[in-house]
Enzyme design. Structure first.
Site, mmCIF file in Angstrom:
data_model
loop_
_atom_site.group_PDB
_atom_site.id
_atom_site.type_symbol
_atom_site.label_atom_id
_atom_site.label_comp_id
_atom_site.label_asym_id
_atom_site.label_seq_id
_atom_site.Cartn_x
_atom_site.Cartn_y
_atom_site.Cartn_z
ATOM 1 C CE LYS A 273 -3.831 -1.958 2.711
ATOM 2 N NZ LYS A 273 -4.952 -1.649 1.799
ATOM 3 N NE ARG A 347 -11.088 -9.684 -2.243
ATOM 4 C CZ ARG A 347 -11.379 -8.720 -3.115
ATOM 5 N NH1 ARG A 347 -11.671 -9.035 -4.371
ATOM 6 N NH2 ARG A 347 -11.371 -7.453 -2.744
#
Length: 487
Positions: A273, A347
């Site tokens: 990130k 996920r």
């Protein structure tokens, strides 16, 4: 801060809180107005208390009346649930910011036709619980704690006692659950590790007498949770898989299962990130924190339900052995996943948790996750994204959202979105591109609950606030507790 109930007249306190309906004082207020020489009515007449609902005015009182001051709360001529909720929040801010040590709150004496005494008490208590919250244990020079120590709720009629007590109990439990969730979210990631989450779950289980089992790395390998373990690979901190079971209903009653994303820090992994704002990725475990907060509130209320809580917890870090874009992993379900972006890791841990939870044969599964930035683009920081494969479950959660004022909005989950997850090399890819990013994330999860009533709450925009008010919000504990209390 402690709470009591007094009836039928208020006891002496530093402060008395009175409702005002437009310009109308309740009987109790009229009596105080007479003995104080018309201070209250004159202030209302002069417009010192605004006509806008939830406005608050504090007035000093002459000596000898049992109260040093009075707080007037404008409920408007025709109060509704929103007015009561907003008024409770305004009142809480005023009381906590004041120098009062004790207060007697008489909002239940408003006595309008549709007044719900349970809801009134609940809103007051919960608002105060949230307002007194402080997270300053890491500051060497913390601000002074609020002076407010005791709040008495007035029950003007004996017939109101049960409702007001029920509202007090629910408001306290909700406040405790939300504040636990906020504490866990606000803790730094070097403290709130997977092991810390596991210890918190075990402490709750011991305190409230439900079961908690924590699966370690070797057990997860035996279960073939290849998707979850792929995320944990890059960290020196071992993963934990937390399983909680609360049984307080007939054994034949199938449980509701809550699954909370527990990424205690999300660097993005190899798909790193940007550095700006990365510190807020400590909040990537707010789904897990929500499950723990809900369990505390449910146990405190002694709800007659069966509940399962699942928390896959790990860090997502870059390292020489970390999972890479292009890697293919095999989930517990046997389905293979091509990992195109390691920053779509939530996920990957949830899919194995959703497979594992099937062994409990749940009546419904609800996962809670700070899953996608795309949900923030779609709904901002006001509304939680709700996805579901069952209309009845979705409707129940939306009703709970409305009743608790914990806003959620149902998002589409059409089969056509599955096309974006196609992979040339595995059963599916873990991302579907920028279009409909929150929907394709939910579509990914739906592949692991095909025969199960399931809902997914994307709380990426609602679990915490940035900027000057930076901190965890405690959402969606109100929504989930309302849903579970109605079962």
């Amino acid at each position: 801060m402690e709470f009591t109930i007094v009836s039928p007249t208020p006891e002496s306190a530093d402060c008395l809180v009175l409702p005002v309906l437009g310009e109308k004082l309740p009987t109790l207020g009229k009596e105080l107005d007479t003995t104080s020489g018309g201070i209250l009515s004159q202030a209302i007449k002069d417009g010192e208390l605004a006509a806008k609902a939830a406005s608050v005015l504090t007035l000093g009182l002459p000596a000898g009346l049992g109260f040093k001051r009075v707080v007037l709360v404008q409920l408007s001529k025709e109060p509704n649930d929103k007015v009561v909720r907003d008024s409770a929040r305004s009142l809480a801010k005023a009381l906590v910011a004041s120098q009062n040590q004790t207060a007697c709150v008489a909002l239940s004496a408003a006595g309008y036709k549709k007044q719900d005494q349970k809801a009134t008490a609940q809103e007051i208590v919960n608002a105060l619980m949230l307002e007194v919250y402080r997270f300053d244990q890491f500051k060497s020079d913390a601000a002074p704690a609020p002076k407010l120590e005791l709040v008495s709720l007035l029950a003007p009629k004996k017939g109101d006692l049960d409702d007001i007590e029920a509202g007090l109990v629910y408001g306290l439990a909700l406040g405790h659950g939300m504040n636990l969730t906020r504490d866990l979210g606000n803790l730094p990631p070097n403290v709130c590790t997977p092991d810390y989450l596991a210890a918190t779950a075990q402490h709750l289980a011991h305190t409230y007498d439900f079961s908690c089992h924590v699966l370690e790395q070797e057990e997860l390998e035996t279960l073939k949770m290849g998707s979850f373990l792929s995320v944990a690979k890059g960290s020196i901190v071992p993963p934990k898989f937390i399983v909680m079971e609360y049984h307080n209903a007939d054994k034949k009653q199938k449980p509701v299962a809550l699954v909370g994303k527990g990424i205690t820090f999300d660097s993005g992994g190899i798909s790193l990130k940007p550095g700006e704002g990365m510190d807020e990725m400590k909040y990537d475990m707010c789904g897990a924190a929500t499950v723990l907060g809900v369990f505390r509130a449910v146990a405190e209320l002694d709800l007659k339900i069966n509940l399962v809580g699942i928390i896959p917890a790990c860090e997502n870090m870059p390292a020489g052995n970390a999972v890479k874009p292009g890697d293919i992993v095999t989930s517990m379900s046997g389905q293979t996943i091509e990992i195109l972006n390691t920053d779509a890791e939530g996920r990957l841990i949830l899919c194995d948790a959703l497979t594992y939870v099937q062994r409990f044969e749940p009546a419904a599964v609800i996962d809670i996750a700070t899953l996608t930035g795309a949900c923030i683009i779609a709904l901002g920081h006001t509304t939680t994204g709700l996805f579901a494969n069952d209309d009845e479950l979705a409707d129940a959660l939306l009703a709970a959202s409305k009743d608790s004022d914990d806003k959620a909005w149902r998002m589409p989950l059409f089969d056509e979105y599955q096309e974006q997850l196609k992979s040339n090399f595995a059963d599916m890819a873990n991302i579907g591109g920028r279009p409909a990013g929150s929907i394709t994330a939910a579509a990914f999860l739906s592949r692991f609950v095909k025969e199960q009533k399931w809902a997914h709450l994307d709380i990426a925009g609602t679990a915490w606030k940035s900027g000057a008010a930076k901190g965890a919000t405690g959402r969606p504990v109100p929504l989930l507790l309302q849903y579970l209390s109605k079962l």
